[in-house]
Design a protein around this motif. Structure first.
Motif, PDB file in Angstrom:
ATOM      1  N   GLN A   1     -13.289   7.930 -35.054  1.00 42.78           N
ATOM      2  CA  GLN A   1     -13.670   8.493 -36.719  1.00 42.78           C
ATOM      3  C   GLN A   1     -13.778   7.921 -38.099  1.00 42.78           C
ATOM      4  OE1 GLN A   1     -14.844  12.126 -36.156  1.00 42.78           O
ATOM      5  NE2 GLN A   1     -15.601  11.207 -37.979  1.00 42.78           N
ATOM      6  N   GLU A   2     -13.042   6.950 -37.989  1.00 40.23           N
ATOM      7  CA  GLU A   2     -12.958   6.693 -39.463  1.00 40.23           C
ATOM      8  C   GLU A   2     -14.161   5.416 -39.727  1.00 40.23           C
ATOM      9  OE1 GLU A   2     -10.406   2.982 -42.023  1.00 40.23           O
ATOM     10  OE2 GLU A   2      -9.715   4.124 -41.026  1.00 40.23           O
ATOM     11  N   TYR A   3     -14.700   4.398 -38.334  1.00 40.47           N
ATOM     12  CA  TYR A   3     -15.417   4.152 -38.613  1.00 40.47           C
ATOM     13  C   TYR A   3     -17.189   5.111 -38.324  1.00 40.47           C
ATOM     14  CZ  TYR A   3     -19.277   1.405 -36.663  1.00 40.47           C
ATOM     15  OH  TYR A   3     -20.321   0.913 -35.710  1.00 40.47           O
ATOM     16  N   LEU A   4     -16.970   6.365 -38.006  1.00 44.35           N
ATOM     17  CA  LEU A   4     -17.965   6.988 -38.476  1.00 44.35           C
ATOM     18  C   LEU A   4     -18.090   7.576 -39.776  1.00 44.35           C
ATOM     19  CD1 LEU A   4     -18.125   9.392 -34.855  1.00 44.35           C
ATOM     20  CD2 LEU A   4     -19.483   7.024 -35.365  1.00 44.35           C
ATOM     21  N   ASP A   5     -17.260   7.439 -40.173  1.00 42.33           N
ATOM     22  CA  ASP A   5     -16.820   8.132 -41.580  1.00 42.33           C
ATOM     23  C   ASP A   5     -17.793   7.238 -42.388  1.00 42.33           C
ATOM     24  OD1 ASP A   5     -15.937  10.856 -41.156  1.00 42.33           O
ATOM     25  OD2 ASP A   5     -14.017  10.608 -41.159  1.00 42.33           O
ATOM     26  N   ARG A   6     -17.075   5.254 -42.485  1.00 40.90           N
ATOM     27  CA  ARG A   6     -17.781   5.051 -43.058  1.00 40.90           C
ATOM     28  C   ARG A   6     -19.276   5.151 -43.215  1.00 40.90           C
ATOM     29  NH1 ARG A   6     -14.545  -0.269 -41.408  1.00 40.90           N
ATOM     30  NH2 ARG A   6     -11.993   1.074 -42.202  1.00 40.90           N
ATOM     31  N   LEU A   7     -20.162   4.807 -42.041  1.00 38.69           N
ATOM     32  CA  LEU A   7     -21.315   4.983 -41.780  1.00 38.69           C
ATOM     33  C   LEU A   7     -21.984   6.756 -42.482  1.00 38.69           C
ATOM     34  CD1 LEU A   7     -22.013   4.083 -37.872  1.00 38.69           C
ATOM     35  CD2 LEU A   7     -22.179   2.670 -39.866  1.00 38.69           C
ATOM     36  N   ARG A   8     -21.228   7.219 -42.046  1.00 41.14           N
ATOM     37  CA  ARG A   8     -22.117   8.343 -42.861  1.00 41.14           C
ATOM     38  C   ARG A   8     -21.845   8.634 -43.998  1.00 41.14           C
ATOM     39  NH1 ARG A   8     -18.494  13.249 -39.460  1.00 41.14           N
ATOM     40  NH2 ARG A   8     -19.542  12.980 -37.355  1.00 41.14           N
ATOM     41  N   ALA A   9     -20.911   8.257 -45.492  1.00 45.09           N
ATOM     42  CA  ALA A   9     -20.973   7.913 -46.076  1.00 45.09           C
ATOM     43  C   ALA A   9     -21.919   6.927 -46.904  1.00 45.09           C
ATOM     44  CB  ALA A   9     -19.527   6.651 -46.882  1.00 45.09           C
ATOM     45  N   VAL A  10     -22.259   6.350 -45.830  1.00 44.55           N
ATOM     46  CA  VAL A  10     -23.782   5.431 -46.393  1.00 44.55           C
ATOM     47  C   VAL A  10     -24.992   5.954 -46.032  1.00 44.55           C
ATOM     48  CG1 VAL A  10     -24.547   3.346 -45.720  1.00 44.55           C
ATOM     49  CG2 VAL A  10     -22.477   2.816 -46.096  1.00 44.55           C
ATOM     50  N   ARG A  11     -25.116   6.829 -45.237  1.00 42.68           N
ATOM     51  CA  ARG A  11     -26.390   7.588 -44.952  1.00 42.68           C
ATOM     52  C   ARG A  11     -25.954   8.728 -46.244  1.00 42.68           C
ATOM     53  NH1 ARG A  11     -30.632   6.483 -43.632  1.00 42.68           N
ATOM     54  NH2 ARG A  11     -29.435   5.157 -41.573  1.00 42.68           N
ATOM     55  N   MET A  12     -24.994   9.230 -46.745  1.00 45.08           N
ATOM     56  CA  MET A  12     -25.282  10.420 -47.744  1.00 45.08           C
ATOM     57  C   MET A  12     -25.669   9.240 -48.775  1.00 45.08           C
ATOM     58  SD  MET A  12     -22.204  12.285 -48.728  1.00 45.08           S
ATOM     59  CE  MET A  12     -20.938  11.498 -48.968  1.00 45.08           C
ATOM     60  N   ALA A  13     -25.133   8.218 -48.796  1.00 47.51           N
ATOM     61  CA  ALA A  13     -25.391   7.704 -50.148  1.00 47.51           C
ATOM     62  C   ALA A  13     -27.050   7.331 -50.582  1.00 47.51           C
ATOM     63  CB  ALA A  13     -24.632   6.215 -50.269  1.00 47.51           C
TER      64      ALA A  13
ATOM     65  N   HIS B   1     -34.867   9.998 -35.538  1.00 50.95           N
ATOM     66  CA  HIS B   1     -34.452   9.450 -34.825  1.00 50.95           C
ATOM     67  C   HIS B   1     -32.776   9.743 -35.303  1.00 50.95           C
ATOM     68  CE1 HIS B   1     -35.093   5.756 -37.353  1.00 50.95           C
ATOM     69  NE2 HIS B   1     -33.240   5.361 -36.836  1.00 50.95           N
ATOM     70  N   LEU B   2     -32.776  10.103 -36.522  1.00 54.38           N
ATOM     71  CA  LEU B   2     -31.443   9.825 -37.546  1.00 54.38           C
ATOM     72  C   LEU B   2     -30.531  11.367 -36.795  1.00 54.38           C
ATOM     73  CD1 LEU B   2     -32.136   7.570 -40.590  1.00 54.38           C
ATOM     74  CD2 LEU B   2     -30.717   7.364 -38.503  1.00 54.38           C
ATOM     75  N   LYS B   3     -29.092  11.600 -37.092  1.00 51.82           N
ATOM     76  CA  LYS B   3     -28.677  12.916 -37.096  1.00 51.82           C
ATOM     77  C   LYS B   3     -27.715  12.534 -38.262  1.00 51.82           C
ATOM     78  CE  LYS B   3     -31.410  13.608 -33.138  1.00 51.82           C
ATOM     79  NZ  LYS B   3     -32.850  14.630 -33.568  1.00 51.82           N
ATOM     80  N   ARG B   4     -27.940  13.800 -38.828  1.00 57.02           N
ATOM     81  CA  ARG B   4     -27.178  13.705 -40.374  1.00 57.02           C
ATOM     82  C   ARG B   4     -26.096  15.440 -39.984  1.00 57.02           C
ATOM     83  NH1 ARG B   4     -31.622  11.647 -41.898  1.00 57.02           N
ATOM     84  NH2 ARG B   4     -31.822  10.510 -43.627  1.00 57.02           N
ATOM     85  N   PRO B   5     -24.445  14.705 -40.422  1.00 55.32           N
ATOM     86  CA  PRO B   5     -23.537  16.187 -39.972  1.00 55.32           C
ATOM     87  C   PRO B   5     -23.804  16.908 -41.406  1.00 55.32           C
ATOM     88  CG  PRO B   5     -22.907  14.014 -41.296  1.00 55.32           C
ATOM     89  CD  PRO B   5     -24.213  13.729 -40.764  1.00 55.32           C
ATOM     90  N   TYR B   6     -24.935  17.224 -41.833  1.00 55.67           N
ATOM     91  CA  TYR B   6     -25.162  17.319 -43.555  1.00 55.67           C
ATOM     92  C   TYR B   6     -26.215  18.593 -43.313  1.00 55.67           C
ATOM     93  CZ  TYR B   6     -25.729  13.067 -45.178  1.00 55.67           C
ATOM     94  OH  TYR B   6     -26.602  12.181 -45.199  1.00 55.67           O
ATOM     95  N   SER B   7     -26.938  19.204 -44.324  1.00 50.57           N
ATOM     96  CA  SER B   7     -28.185  19.594 -44.081  1.00 50.57           C
ATOM     97  C   SER B   7     -29.061  19.320 -45.144  1.00 50.57           C
ATOM     98  CB  SER B   7     -27.720  21.440 -44.460  1.00 50.57           C
ATOM     99  OG  SER B   7     -26.752  22.161 -45.875  1.00 50.57           O
ATOM    100  N   ALA B   8     -30.444  19.229 -45.174  1.00 50.45           N
ATOM    101  CA  ALA B   8     -30.974  18.839 -46.418  1.00 50.45           C
ATOM    102  C   ALA B   8     -30.442  19.940 -48.233  1.00 50.45           C
ATOM    103  CB  ALA B   8     -32.694  18.965 -45.841  1.00 50.45           C
TER     104      ALA B   8
END
Length: 532
Positions: free
Chosen positions: A221-233, A33-40
């Protein structure tokens, strides 16, 4: 230093294998269900050369995910509460499936200088508390397992067998700084054994719940960037750790910036030409007047409104209808586009200035509503596993509207809900019966994880004060009557230092016996451990 003895071809082969493994993990039932803005491929390139070991956090996260999905299937929920005390956590295992580590509690009891819930403690405070709690859970699991296995199989059915490894959900606040700070915090949480963390959209350094003003949020967008940073980690670590997207937009009064056009609809401005708020407050201060009263008076004179409200105030019904129809052709419209549409559709010029009401810290005034919270939650949903909209006021219609509207877009969305310590349900119109069934009614909307975050600041304080009074008045007689007597006579004995199976006495024996070369378990037999 020596060169690595691996060819470029071997390096590429190992890389492609890791990419395939990541893609397989992302396609699993747990993460599909997760959608990343980056690739594997990007994530694989960000990893260390040494393969990541299996994380205890992942084990706990999958366990939590299955619990929440089962609650959603059954229309039930997990009811838990906040604590930072491992002793309390050991007793929660008998009734709760999860443990919550609140940032507010950590800020009171786990730092050198306590403070109010301002998230002003060091960024690694909560991860350290999670590590402390999780290690205590592992110890209880270890000593219980060893105690049970000292008994023959036919006796174990009558022994206590609690699931001490209740998944831990922890407060990540707003990430404590830049993207890299947020990533470091996320990594510490994973290493600590957390199952899920929540990240919110509050502004760093502006968490002021105590000064008579509402909270300050950051742009979408700043909120989403926080979530993306955590997901990336999490992805770089290869962890299954869950991310809870918490949105504190409800009843927020300020926003730090208007850089994101998705927020423009809700920014307030003056509809009358008036001096800036800060000049008004400066004069009031010089004259010795109360700043709150001066601020309220200025807001009333300024005719605060959103731009759409300003248009409606001067437009005819037909003009406003034409304005909103043109506006609806795009999902989001900037203030600039709104001005252009108004200039074309409305004869009367619209005065609107969102710079005049700005605070001394540069914040813009913000008009929160359920629609604004829904939009943020929907934007964040693909990055996380669970959604939590903090709603300080128990307005039933708002609660229903929010969760219903999000599920229109994400029908299988799982939700969390927090009960603050000063909810006045009676004042909000709830009957006693409605309060009794509230958790069940929330569960029907997919709110599968429900928490009273600060039990330790009310429940534990109250119980401690009551016992302190009894001890001061009655001494050991009161203790024997109300604590020791009932605890020792309870079957099985209440957990405490006298109960060796709980305090680790038999586990300590096992260590000594093992070092001495003794077997602590015989086939089908129990060891003689009644020496105590």
């Amino acid at each position: 230093m020596p060169k690595l003895g691996i060819s470029a071809a071997e390096e590429q082969k190992a890389f492609e294998s890791e990419v395939a493994a990541i893609e397989k993990q992302w396609a699993s039932e747990r993460q599909v269900h997760l959608k990343r803005p980056y690739s594997a491929r990007t994530v694989a390139a960000l990893r260390n050369s040494i393969p990541a070991d299996s994380h205890q956090s992942s084990t706990q996260a999958v366990k939590l995910w299955n619990q929440l999905k089962q609650h959603d299937k059954n229309g039930t929920c997990e009811l838990t509460f906040g604590t930072t005390d491992p002793v309390a956590v050991s007793q929660m295992a008998k009734h709760q499936q999860t443990v919550y580590v609140s940032g507010a509690l950590c800020g009171f009891s786990e730092v050198a200088i306590p403070g109010m819930d301002h998230a002003d403690y060091p960024w690694d405070t909560v991860p350290k508390v999670v590590a402390k709690v999780f290690k205590s859970q592992l110890w209880h699991d270890q000593r219980q397992r060893q105690f049970r296995l000292r008994h023959p199989i036919e006796e174990r059915e009558n022994l206590e067998n609690w699931d001490y490894l209740a998944p831990i959900i922890a407060d990540g606040d707003m990430g404590f700084g830049s993207m890299t700070s947020t990533m470091k915090m996320a990594r510490e949480f994973v290493d600590a054994g957390v199952a899920m963390i929540h990240i919110d959209d509050l502004a760093i350094g502006m968490k002021k719940f105590t000064v008579g003003q509402g909270r300050t949020v950051v742009p979408t967008q700043e909120y989403l960037d926080r979530l993306r940073a955590v997901r990336m980690a999490f992805d770089i670590m290869g962890a299954e750790t869950l991310l809870l997207c918490r949105c504190d937009t409800d009843h927020s009064e300020f926003i730090t910036s208007v850089v994101d056009e998705r927020d423009h609809e809700y920014v307030l401005g003056a509809t009358k030409k008036i001096e800036p708020l800060q000049k008004c407050l400066q004069k009031a201060q010089e004259q010795g007047k109360g700043l709150k009263a001066a601020r309220n008076d200025w807001q009333e004179r300024a005719g605060l409104a959103t731009f759409d409200e300003a248009v409606k105030a001067v437009a005819s019904d037909a003009e406003y209808k034409s304005y909103t129809e043109e506006l609806s052709k795009q999902e989001f419209s900037s203030l600039s586009r709104r001005r252009d549409i108004a200039a074309d559709k409305v004869k009367t010029q619209v005065f609107f200035d969102w710079e005049l009401p700005r605070s001394a810290m540069g914040q813009y005034l913000f008009k929160s509503c359920v629609k604004a919270v829904v939009e943020r939650a929907i934007a964040a949903a693909p990055l996380g596993d669970v959604t939590w909209a903090r709603m300080d006021s128990p307005v039933w219609k708002d609660i229903v509207d929010f969760h219903t509207d999000v599920r229109k877009v994400y029908p299988d969305r799982l939700f969390a809900f927090g009960y603050t310590g000063d909810y006045d349900f009676g004042k909000a119109g709830f009957s006693e019966q409605q309060v009794k069934t509230l958790h069940l009614d929330l569960a029907k909307m997919g709110i599968v994880w429900q928490v009273q975050p600060i039990w330790s600041l009310q429940g534990l304080n109250m119980v401690t004060e009551q016992f302190g009074k009894l001890w001061a008045e009655e001494g050991i007689a009161g203790y024997l009557r109300t604590v020791q007597g009932p605890a020792l006579s309870q079957k099985p004995m209440a957990d405490g230092f006298e109960k060796l199976s709980y305090c680790g006495g038999y586990l300590a024996d096992a260590f000594f016996e093992t070092v001495a070369g003794e077997e602590i378990v015989e086939k089908g037999q129990a060891q003689n451990f009644k020496r105590h």
